[in-house]
Design a protein around this motif. Structure first.
Motif, PDB file in Angstrom:
ATOM      1  N   ASN A  40       0.804  -1.229   0.000  1.00 22.24           N
ATOM      2  CA  ASN A  40       0.000   0.000   0.000  1.00 22.24           C
ATOM      3  C   ASN A  40       0.836   1.279   0.000  1.00 22.24           C
ATOM      4  O   ASN A  40       0.361   2.329   0.408  1.00 22.24           O
ATOM      5  N   SER A  41       2.052   1.206  -0.481  1.00 24.16           N
ATOM      6  CA  SER A  41       2.919   2.386  -0.524  1.00 24.16           C
ATOM      7  C   SER A  41       2.318   3.528  -1.326  1.00 24.16           C
ATOM      8  O   SER A  41       2.493   4.701  -0.981  1.00 24.16           O
ATOM      9  N   SER A  42       1.607   3.207  -2.393  1.00 23.79           N
ATOM     10  CA  SER A  42       1.050   4.253  -3.254  1.00 23.79           C
ATOM     11  C   SER A  42       0.049   5.128  -2.503  1.00 23.79           C
ATOM     12  O   SER A  42      -0.069   6.325  -2.781  1.00 23.79           O
ATOM     13  N   THR A  43      -0.652   4.567  -1.532  1.00 24.58           N
ATOM     14  CA  THR A  43      -1.588   5.354  -0.720  1.00 24.58           C
ATOM     15  C   THR A  43      -0.840   6.436   0.053  1.00 24.58           C
ATOM     16  O   THR A  43      -1.259   7.595   0.092  1.00 24.58           O
ATOM     17  N   TYR A  44       0.275   6.054   0.662  1.00 22.61           N
ATOM     18  CA  TYR A  44       1.094   7.008   1.416  1.00 22.61           C
ATOM     19  C   TYR A  44       1.688   8.055   0.475  1.00 22.61           C
ATOM     20  O   TYR A  44       1.707   9.249   0.790  1.00 22.61           O
ATOM     21  N   ILE A  45       2.183   7.610  -0.660  1.00 24.09           N
ATOM     22  CA  ILE A  45       2.793   8.520  -1.628  1.00 24.09           C
ATOM     23  C   ILE A  45       1.768   9.537  -2.129  1.00 24.09           C
ATOM     24  O   ILE A  45       2.045  10.745  -2.168  1.00 24.09           O
ATOM     25  N   ASP A  46       0.585   9.070  -2.478  1.00 22.72           N
ATOM     26  CA  ASP A  46      -0.466   9.974  -2.971  1.00 22.72           C
ATOM     27  C   ASP A  46      -0.854  10.990  -1.912  1.00 22.72           C
ATOM     28  O   ASP A  46      -1.024  12.183  -2.206  1.00 22.72           O
ATOM     29  N   ASP A  47      -0.982  10.547  -0.675  1.00 23.99           N
ATOM     30  CA  ASP A  47      -1.338  11.435   0.430  1.00 23.99           C
ATOM     31  C   ASP A  47      -0.254  12.498   0.636  1.00 23.99           C
ATOM     32  O   ASP A  47      -0.548  13.688   0.776  1.00 23.99           O
ATOM     33  N   LEU A  48       0.983  12.082   0.617  1.00 21.31           N
ATOM     34  CA  LEU A  48       2.088  13.028   0.797  1.00 21.31           C
ATOM     35  C   LEU A  48       2.209  13.987  -0.387  1.00 21.31           C
ATOM     36  O   LEU A  48       2.524  15.165  -0.211  1.00 21.31           O
TER      37      LEU A  48
END
Length: 131
Positions: A40-48
């Motif tokens: 789920n790294s993309s969720t964190y990246i999108d949020d940041l």
């Protein structure tokens, strides 16, 4: 107003928010570097990246509203409270390569600490002016 008091402090927006921008960019970079190690790294990246866009807008316009300043405090709590989806709990794992796991998590931890330190610095100024 909080905003006016903070803006009257020399270079509050420029210096602190440039440092915040750089720390978010660094955190995004290290998470992207090891994103294959966590589903789920993309969720964190999108949020940041969304947060980074707000920071860049603030720097471009050279202003921030009282509401945005207050929201930074809530954002700090969201990112760093201990719960499953907070950035403080973010780490990666590769069962086939523990050396890579340790290296990745060390880099991620450094980036998280840098981000947390500047976000804390800014929100402490906000809290001080809210009292």
């Amino acid at each position: 107003m909080i905003c006016e008091e903070l803006k009257s402090r020399k270079n509050f927006v420029e210096e602190d928010f440039i440092e915040l921008r750089d720390s978010v960019e660094g955190l995004i970079s290290v998470i992207e570097k090891y994103k294959d190690m966590r589903y789920n790294s993309s969720t964190y990246i999108d949020d940041l990246k969304e947060f980074l866009a707000d920071i860049k807008l603030t720097l471009k316009e050279k202003k921030i509203t009282d509401k945005e300043l207050k929201n930074l405090n809530f954002l700090r709590e969201d990112y760093f409270n201990s719960h499953t989806n907070s950035i403080s709990e973010y780490g990666v794992y590769d069962k086939n390569n523990l050396e890579k796991t340790h290296k990745a998590n060390d880099e991620i931890e450094i980036a998280k600490k840098r981000f947390g330190k500047i976000l804390y610095k800014i929100t402490e100024k906000v809290i001080y002016h809210m009292i």
